[in-house]
Write a protein that holds these residues in place. Structure first.
Motif, PDB file in Angstrom:
ATOM      1  N   GLU A  97       7.448  13.564  -3.300  1.00 58.66           N
ATOM      2  CA  GLU A  97       8.247  12.230  -3.329  1.00 58.66           C
ATOM      3  C   GLU A  97       8.002  11.241  -1.982  1.00 58.66           C
ATOM      4  O   GLU A  97       8.204  10.113  -2.549  1.00 58.66           O
ATOM      5  CB  GLU A  97      10.090  12.234  -3.512  1.00 58.66           C
ATOM      6  N   ARG A  98       6.902  11.736  -1.402  1.00 57.36           N
ATOM      7  CA  ARG A  98       6.468  10.742  -0.271  1.00 57.36           C
ATOM      8  C   ARG A  98       5.365  10.167  -0.454  1.00 57.36           C
ATOM      9  O   ARG A  98       4.550   9.323   0.010  1.00 57.36           O
ATOM     10  CB  ARG A  98       6.796  11.092   0.728  1.00 57.36           C
ATOM     11  N   LEU A  99       5.085   9.750  -1.864  1.00 62.24           N
ATOM     12  CA  LEU A  99       3.666   9.541  -2.176  1.00 62.24           C
ATOM     13  C   LEU A  99       3.668   7.864  -1.558  1.00 62.24           C
ATOM     14  O   LEU A  99       2.643   6.996  -1.183  1.00 62.24           O
ATOM     15  CB  LEU A  99       3.118   9.325  -3.711  1.00 62.24           C
ATOM     16  N   GLU A 100       4.811   6.691  -2.280  1.00 65.58           N
ATOM     17  CA  GLU A 100       5.120   5.358  -1.850  1.00 65.58           C
ATOM     18  C   GLU A 100       4.637   5.206  -0.359  1.00 65.58           C
ATOM     19  O   GLU A 100       4.002   3.819   0.514  1.00 65.58           O
ATOM     20  CB  GLU A 100       6.081   4.920  -2.246  1.00 65.58           C
ATOM     21  N   GLU A 101       5.861   6.463  -0.006  1.00 67.75           N
ATOM     22  CA  GLU A 101       5.342   5.888   2.561  1.00 67.75           C
ATOM     23  C   GLU A 101       4.211   6.415   2.012  1.00 67.75           C
ATOM     24  O   GLU A 101       3.914   5.347   2.845  1.00 67.75           O
ATOM     25  CB  GLU A 101       6.820   7.482   2.507  1.00 67.75           C
ATOM     26  N   GLY A 102       3.795   7.131   2.071  1.00 66.79           N
ATOM     27  CA  GLY A 102       1.819   6.733   2.465  1.00 66.79           C
ATOM     28  C   GLY A 102       1.139   6.172   2.360  1.00 66.79           C
ATOM     29  O   GLY A 102       0.631   5.594   3.116  1.00 66.79           O
ATOM     30  N   VAL A 103       1.607   5.802   0.875  1.00 67.99           N
ATOM     31  CA  VAL A 103       0.244   3.890   0.758  1.00 67.99           C
ATOM     32  C   VAL A 103       1.193   3.357   1.676  1.00 67.99           C
ATOM     33  O   VAL A 103       0.252   2.571   2.179  1.00 67.99           O
ATOM     34  CB  VAL A 103       1.081   3.546  -0.857  1.00 67.99           C
ATOM     35  N   ARG A 104       2.278   3.116   1.860  1.00 66.44           N
ATOM     36  CA  ARG A 104       2.709   2.036   2.668  1.00 66.44           C
ATOM     37  C   ARG A 104       1.882   2.178   4.275  1.00 66.44           C
ATOM     38  O   ARG A 104       1.708   1.955   5.084  1.00 66.44           O
ATOM     39  CB  ARG A 104       4.068   1.692   3.005  1.00 66.44           C
ATOM     40  N   GLU A 105       2.006   3.533   4.597  1.00 62.97           N
ATOM     41  CA  GLU A 105       0.917   3.938   6.040  1.00 62.97           C
ATOM     42  C   GLU A 105      -0.364   3.386   6.659  1.00 62.97           C
ATOM     43  O   GLU A 105      -0.440   3.120   6.441  1.00 62.97           O
ATOM     44  CB  GLU A 105       1.620   5.668   6.328  1.00 62.97           C
ATOM     45  N   LEU A 106      -0.816   3.767   4.970  1.00 61.51           N
ATOM     46  CA  LEU A 106      -2.450   3.740   4.611  1.00 61.51           C
ATOM     47  C   LEU A 106      -3.345   2.412   5.266  1.00 61.51           C
ATOM     48  O   LEU A 106      -3.081   2.132   5.916  1.00 61.51           O
ATOM     49  CB  LEU A 106      -2.859   4.476   3.358  1.00 61.51           C
ATOM     50  N   ARG A 135       1.795   8.238 -11.003  1.00 53.83           N
ATOM     51  CA  ARG A 135       1.365   8.443  -9.828  1.00 53.83           C
ATOM     52  C   ARG A 135       0.792   6.959  -9.173  1.00 53.83           C
ATOM     53  O   ARG A 135       0.549   6.608  -8.922  1.00 53.83           O
ATOM     54  CB  ARG A 135       1.845   9.420  -9.241  1.00 53.83           C
ATOM     55  N   ILE A 136      -0.744   7.350 -10.531  1.00 49.60           N
ATOM     56  CA  ILE A 136      -1.774   6.387  -9.924  1.00 49.60           C
ATOM     57  C   ILE A 136      -1.702   4.819 -10.102  1.00 49.60           C
ATOM     58  O   ILE A 136      -1.016   3.863  -9.321  1.00 49.60           O
ATOM     59  CB  ILE A 136      -3.012   6.469 -10.842  1.00 49.60           C
ATOM     60  N   ARG A 137      -0.380   4.432 -11.199  1.00 49.73           N
ATOM     61  CA  ARG A 137      -0.174   2.830 -11.049  1.00 49.73           C
ATOM     62  C   ARG A 137       1.136   2.914 -10.240  1.00 49.73           C
ATOM     63  O   ARG A 137       1.511   1.999 -10.101  1.00 49.73           O
ATOM     64  CB  ARG A 137       1.507   3.112 -12.496  1.00 49.73           C
ATOM     65  N   SER A 138       2.016   3.741  -9.581  1.00 47.25           N
ATOM     66  CA  SER A 138       2.807   3.909  -8.606  1.00 47.25           C
ATOM     67  C   SER A 138       2.161   3.331  -6.850  1.00 47.25           C
ATOM     68  O   SER A 138       2.409   2.364  -6.263  1.00 47.25           O
ATOM     69  CB  SER A 138       4.193   4.614  -8.384  1.00 47.25           C
ATOM     70  N   VAL A 139       0.928   3.936  -7.504  1.00 48.44           N
ATOM     71  CA  VAL A 139       0.268   3.561  -5.592  1.00 48.44           C
ATOM     72  C   VAL A 139      -0.160   2.254  -5.924  1.00 48.44           C
ATOM     73  O   VAL A 139      -0.192   0.978  -5.180  1.00 48.44           O
ATOM     74  CB  VAL A 139      -0.825   4.793  -5.987  1.00 48.44           C
ATOM     75  N   LEU A 140      -0.740   1.807  -7.144  1.00 48.20           N
ATOM     76  CA  LEU A 140      -0.574   0.345  -7.508  1.00 48.20           C
ATOM     77  C   LEU A 140      -0.300  -0.730  -7.042  1.00 48.20           C
ATOM     78  O   LEU A 140      -0.500  -2.089  -6.719  1.00 48.20           O
ATOM     79  CB  LEU A 140      -1.901   0.448  -8.694  1.00 48.20           C
ATOM     80  N   ARG A 141       0.784  -0.497  -7.319  1.00 44.73           N
ATOM     81  CA  ARG A 141       1.813  -1.141  -7.370  1.00 44.73           C
ATOM     82  C   ARG A 141       2.102  -1.424  -5.613  1.00 44.73           C
ATOM     83  O   ARG A 141       2.563  -2.734  -5.585  1.00 44.73           O
ATOM     84  CB  ARG A 141       3.000  -0.977  -8.140  1.00 44.73           C
ATOM     85  N   THR A 142       2.260  -0.301  -5.963  1.00 47.96           N
ATOM     86  CA  THR A 142       2.871  -0.727  -3.705  1.00 47.96           C
ATOM     87  C   THR A 142       1.237  -1.189  -3.392  1.00 47.96           C
ATOM     88  O   THR A 142       2.223  -2.031  -2.798  1.00 47.96           O
ATOM     89  CB  THR A 142       3.095   0.796  -3.170  1.00 47.96           C
ATOM     90  N   ALA A 143       1.203  -0.636  -3.650  1.00 44.55           N
ATOM     91  CA  ALA A 143      -1.022  -1.569  -2.763  1.00 44.55           C
ATOM     92  C   ALA A 143      -0.522  -3.578  -3.417  1.00 44.55           C
ATOM     93  O   ALA A 143      -0.749  -4.255  -2.414  1.00 44.55           O
ATOM     94  CB  ALA A 143      -1.851  -1.330  -3.197  1.00 44.55           C
ATOM     95  N   SER A 144      -0.068  -3.089  -4.845  1.00 40.97           N
ATOM     96  CA  SER A 144      -0.413  -5.114  -4.757  1.00 40.97           C
ATOM     97  C   SER A 144       0.581  -5.924  -3.834  1.00 40.97           C
ATOM     98  O   SER A 144       0.886  -6.883  -3.662  1.00 40.97           O
ATOM     99  CB  SER A 144       0.513  -5.249  -6.618  1.00 40.97           C
ATOM    100  N   ASP A 145       1.938  -5.046  -4.060  1.00 39.82           N
ATOM    101  CA  ASP A 145       3.366  -5.529  -3.202  1.00 39.82           C
ATOM    102  C   ASP A 145       3.112  -5.750  -2.111  1.00 39.82           C
ATOM    103  O   ASP A 145       3.225  -6.871  -1.269  1.00 39.82           O
ATOM    104  CB  ASP A 145       4.824  -4.685  -3.585  1.00 39.82           C
ATOM    105  N   LEU A 146       2.114  -4.814  -1.577  1.00 42.05           N
ATOM    106  CA  LEU A 146       1.647  -5.609  -0.064  1.00 42.05           C
ATOM    107  C   LEU A 146       0.403  -6.128   0.176  1.00 42.05           C
ATOM    108  O   LEU A 146      -0.160  -6.572   1.307  1.00 42.05           O
ATOM    109  CB  LEU A 146       1.248  -4.147   1.272  1.00 42.05           C
ATOM    110  N   GLY A 147       0.058  -7.021  -0.904  1.00 41.74           N
ATOM    111  CA  GLY A 147      -1.303  -7.717  -0.620  1.00 41.74           C
ATOM    112  C   GLY A 147      -2.800  -7.241  -1.123  1.00 41.74           C
ATOM    113  O   GLY A 147      -3.625  -7.700  -0.836  1.00 41.74           O
ATOM    114  N   VAL A 148      -2.670  -6.274  -1.840  1.00 45.05           N
ATOM    115  CA  VAL A 148      -4.060  -5.367  -1.592  1.00 45.05           C
ATOM    116  C   VAL A 148      -3.593  -5.435  -3.393  1.00 45.05           C
ATOM    117  O   VAL A 148      -3.785  -3.649  -3.775  1.00 45.05           O
ATOM    118  CB  VAL A 148      -3.946  -4.694  -1.014  1.00 45.05           C
TER     119      VAL A 148
END
Length: 265
Positions: A97-106, A135-148
């Motif tokens: 469940e810490r996937l999004e948190e981890g992507v933000r940290e990365l 989970r892959i889509r979640s990574v990409l959504r989070t990254a897009s939200d952060l400008g990547v």
């Protein structure tokens, strides 16, 4: 959010994945090894290896937790930032469940790509395909939200290690590509002997070349056969080659040899 300057590095990393002209990653595990790779004019990008980061911290790969992995990744990311080269991180299964948190940290550390496995350690089973894709889509959504928005996901499937066939790995891999992954890594495992030449051919064809293969650094395999070379993998049409903890193993073997020479006088 509009793309940030970090997205330029993500675009660079993504563009390096070309079937037949693969991105070659010499995975690092600390600032020292990262600096060696970053200083090389023929190394276009940096990558971490979770197994090697775990070993450096005195842990097994299975025992590597989010905070320890992030600590190792941040040290490497600082070197990547200095070199202005893109960095992709081995993020294991994304830590539940810490996937999004981890992507933000990365992304906060300057990372522009990641490996994401489909075997969930907390559940001790493969994620079903729909969940793994989400989970892959979640990574990409989070990254897009952060400008990547061009963040690179290398979707790893462990289907072959858990009773699955090449057909199962193909089904999962194509689903991961459709969900937005840039490449697919089909892990064969040492016990199985990795994946064979014929399996590489099947996977290259199935994924349109967007396959990551782990290069074995020893010429011979455990069964006395010959491991595929970098050139052969390129000619077969793969888009990405990595070495995982292979360089660490060779470095530690050299360290042992030299230490024994000192101790023996």
């Amino acid at each position: 959010m509009s793309p940030t300057p970090l997205n330029t590095l993500a675009q660079t990393l993504k563009s390096l994945h070309a079937p037949g002209h693969p991105l070659v990653l010499t995975n690092t595990y600390d600032a020292l090894t990262a600096r060696i790779i970053a200083s090389s004019p023929i190394a276009p990008a940096l990558a971490t290896a979770s197994y090697a980061i775990a070993a450096s911290a005195g842990l097994s790969d299975d025992a590597l937790d989010l905070s320890t992995n992030l600590a190792g990744i941040r040290a490497i990311a600082a070197v990547a930032k200095e070199s202005k080269k893109p960095l992709t991180a081995d993020f294991q299964d994304g830590y539940g469940e810490r996937l999004e948190e981890g992507v933000r940290e990365l992304i906060g550390a300057g990372v522009v790509g990641m490996n994401l496995e489909d075997y969930g350690r907390e559940k001790a089973a493969l994620y079903d395909i729909d969940t793994a894709c989400e989970r892959i889509r979640s990574v990409l959504r989070t990254a897009s939200d952060l400008g990547v928005p061009d963040f690179v996901v290398n979707g790893r499937t462990d289907a072959l290690l858990h009773g699955g066939s090449i057909a199962d790995a193909v089904e999962r891999g194509n689903a991961y590509l459709a969900a937005g992954a840039t490449t697919v890594f089909v892990w064969g495992g040492r016990e199985r002997g990795g994946i064979s030449r014929e399996e590489v051919k099947q996977l290259v064809e199935a994924f349109g070349g967007m396959l990551n293969v782990s290069l074995r650094l020893d010429e011979a395999d455990e069964k006395g056969g010959r491991n595929l070379t970098r050139q052969e993998l390129a000619e077969m049409g793969v888009a990405r080659i990595s070495v995982g903890p292979g360089l660490q193993a060779k470095a530690m073997a050299a360290f042992r040899r030299e230490a024994e020479k000192v101790l023996e006088g």
